[in-house]
Design an enzyme around this catalytic site. Structure first.
Site, PDB file in Angstrom:
ATOM      1  N   ASP A 199       0.868  -1.178   0.000  1.00 15.96           N
ATOM      2  CA  ASP A 199       0.000   0.000   0.000  1.00 15.96           C
ATOM      3  C   ASP A 199       0.906   1.229   0.000  1.00 15.96           C
ATOM      4  OD1 ASP A 199      -1.618   2.172   0.630  1.00 15.96           O
ATOM      5  OD2 ASP A 199      -2.882   1.047   2.033  1.00 15.96           O
ATOM      6  N   TYR A 224      -5.476  11.227  -3.076  1.00 18.31           N
ATOM      7  CA  TYR A 224      -5.833  12.497  -2.417  1.00 18.31           C
ATOM      8  C   TYR A 224      -4.827  12.976  -1.394  1.00 18.31           C
ATOM      9  CZ  TYR A 224      -8.043   9.088   0.812  1.00 18.31           C
ATOM     10  OH  TYR A 224      -8.294   8.027   1.638  1.00 18.31           O
ATOM     11  N   LYS A 225      -3.761  12.200  -1.169  1.00 25.49           N
ATOM     12  CA  LYS A 225      -2.772  12.642  -0.171  1.00 25.49           C
ATOM     13  C   LYS A 225      -1.658  13.414  -0.888  1.00 25.49           C
ATOM     14  CE  LYS A 225      -3.721   8.558   2.661  1.00 25.49           C
ATOM     15  NZ  LYS A 225      -4.376   9.146   3.824  1.00 25.49           N
ATOM     16  N   ARG A 381      -0.090  14.360  14.384  1.00 22.03           N
ATOM     17  CA  ARG A 381       0.617  14.047  13.120  1.00 22.03           C
ATOM     18  C   ARG A 381       0.861  15.331  12.340  1.00 22.03           C
ATOM     19  NH1 ARG A 381      -1.843   9.670   9.166  1.00 22.03           N
ATOM     20  NH2 ARG A 381      -3.251  11.427   8.867  1.00 22.03           N
TER      21      ARG A 381
HETATM   22  C1  LIG Z   1      -2.411   3.410   4.370  1.00 23.78           C
HETATM   23  C2  LIG Z   1      -3.775   3.798   3.897  1.00 23.78           C
HETATM   24  N1  LIG Z   1      -4.452   2.995   3.057  1.00 23.78           N
HETATM   25  C3  LIG Z   1      -5.678   3.315   2.612  1.00 23.78           C
HETATM   26  C4  LIG Z   1      -6.300   4.474   3.028  1.00 23.78           C
HETATM   27  C5  LIG Z   1      -7.712   4.803   2.617  1.00 23.78           C
HETATM   28  O1  LIG Z   1      -7.937   4.556   1.314  1.00 23.78           O
HETATM   29  P1  LIG Z   1      -9.348   4.837   0.586  1.00 23.78           P
HETATM   30  O2  LIG Z   1     -10.089   5.829   1.397  1.00 23.78           O
HETATM   31  O3  LIG Z   1      -8.926   5.366  -0.756  1.00 23.78           O
HETATM   32  O4  LIG Z   1     -10.019   3.542   0.463  1.00 23.78           O
HETATM   33  C6  LIG Z   1      -5.631   5.345   3.873  1.00 23.78           C
HETATM   34  C7  LIG Z   1      -6.276   6.609   4.295  1.00 23.78           C
HETATM   35  O5  LIG Z   1      -5.785   7.372   5.044  1.00 23.78           O
HETATM   36  C8  LIG Z   1      -4.348   4.997   4.332  1.00 23.78           C
HETATM   37  O6  LIG Z   1      -3.687   5.780   5.183  1.00 23.78           O
END
Ligand SMILES: Cc1ncc(COP(=O)(O)O)c(C=O)c1O
Length: 422
Positions: A199, A224-225, A381
């Protein structure tokens, strides 16, 4: 002892400083939450205006062809590929990270059922992001596998036990910003007969990622990050070409080899194209394209290596100033001190992290709070997005933090009250 002027001088020498002009940032606020929701590129609003009023408003349905809408998931995916060490044609932008994780984990179960029928464990990290664990629970339930969670340091030994089918890790930990060695862990997984699923939610646009060099099997990540794609932006998915034809279970019509033949039987498109499911979210993809371009603008200036180096310097400065100015005020570093071991984020533990963060936000320093579970501490954070943060911002943020903690101005009922979303 550092001074504010010294920080201003660092900004004056910073070769990446001009990248900040790409963003429409609010005045009077220091934005340290780009690890949760990236800032708005100036190009996004005009681009959306054009897609809405011209392509949609005037072109209407013809724009699927004249504006090539159908190819946008691959087009944006090819740009993201440049940031994560993948090749053109290997990435698509689609759905959410959660949904893409479901696709790749399910594909991995199908591969391993044949390749390693005696392996029934999906191994992950105890403090992985909850959606990853929730999706893994669902995939394990369907496959008859067991989800096991280990502390980061225990993962190599657990792999060596020889029954792990899939290792699923988030490259940069969402709580601490700690960075895994992707190449080493992938090699250990492969040696143990396991596949490695990564991920990249906190990695894409934040740290150099070399999926091919690491020989990873699958990867997903967030738009979106650090990719600045806007709230709820499409996510992305990468599959190593050796697995690209392994079936994923969400067999929607856009992943069909010939969607417009409208046949009754599903026939998967080749390679990564069958990781698409439903209609591409065109407005979201247009915004994501602008966000990804804002990161690619650093390519002539050293690209991801230069961005990560600056994020490390910003984080180091933050930690040093916190040590100097907030000593004895209840903060503990929860992130690695070595910048090479962290993503673009620094977390601080504090027993009153919630009201302290609310007070910071009220004073224009926008970070976020993450609750501790399983005995982990509550965290403040702070994301250090090198595209738009200045060294002087770090100075000013620590001044505010020191003031709030020193005066205990966080300890009032308004800051203790909890909100649903942060
Ligand atoms: C490591 C990680 N994976 C997945 C997600 C969320 O993904 P999504 O909302 O696109 O399903 C986040 C959200 O902060 C995250 O920090």
């Amino acid at each position: 002892m550092l001074t504010r002027d010294a920080c201003t001088a660092l900004d004056a020498q910073d070769p990446l400083a001009d990248l900040r002009a790409q963003f429409d940032l609010p005045t009077g606020r220091i934005y340290l939450d780009g690890n949760s929701l990236g800032a708005l590129p100036r190009s996004t609003a005009p681009r959306l205006q054009q897609v809405v009023t011209q392509d949609w408003g005037q072109g209407l349905i013809e724009s699927w062809n004249t504006a090539n809408w159908m190819t946008w998931p691959q087009g944006v995916g090819d740009k993201i590929a440049r940031l994560i060490g993948a090749a053109p044609g290997e990435v698509v932008a689609a759905d959410s990270t959660s949904v893409n994780l479901y696709k790749v984990l399910s594909a991995a179960t199908r591969i391993q059922r044949l390749a390693q029928p005696a392996h029934h464990v999906l191994l992950s990290q105890r403090d992985n992001f909850p959606t990853d664990l929730y999706i893994a629970q669902s995939v394990c339930a369907a496959a008859g596998w067991r989800l096991e969670l280990a502390e980061a340091a225990a993962i190599p030994a657990r792999l060596a036990a020889g029954d792990v089918a899939v290792l699923m890790l988030t490259h940069v930990n969402y709580r601490t910003g700690a960075l895994h060695d992707m190449a080493a862990l992938t090699a250990q997984a492969h040696a143990a007969g396991a596949l490695a699923v990564w991920d990249l939610a906190h990695s894409a646009g934040s740290v150099p990622v070399r999926l091919h060099a690491a020989d990873a099997d699958f990867a997903v990540g967030c738009g979106y990050k650090f990719l600045n794609g806007g709230p709820g932006a499409p996510a992305f998915v990468w599959v190593h070409p050796r697995h690209a034809d392994a079936a994923q279970p969400l067999s929607g019509w856009i992943g069909h080899a010939q969607p417009f033949n409208f046949t009754t039987h599903y026939e998967a498109a080749a390679g990564i194209h069958h990781y698409l499911c439903g209609s591409p979210p065109i407005l979201g993809l247009a915004a994501l394209d602008c966000g990804v371009d804002s990161v690619l603008a650093a390519e002539p200036l050293g690209g991801m290596a230069a961005l990560h180096a600056k994020a490390g310097q910003l984080g180091d400065l933050f930690m040093r100033l916190v040590d100097e100015r907030c000593a004895g005020l209840g903060l503990d570093a929860a992130s690695p001190r070595d910048a090479a071991q962290r993503g673009s984020q620094v977390s601080l533990a504090h027993a009153q992290a919630w009201p302290v963060m609310q007070a910071l936000i009220a004073h224009g320093v926008i970070g976020d709070f993450r609750a501790g579970v399983d005995g982990d501490p509550d965290l403040l954070r702070f994301g250090f997005t090198p595209l738009y943060l200045r060294f002087v911002d770090v100075w000013d943020a620590v001044e505010t933090l020191a003031d709030i903690l020193g005066s205990r101005s966080w300890d009032v009922p308004t800051f203790h009250a909890r909100k649903a979303v942060t």
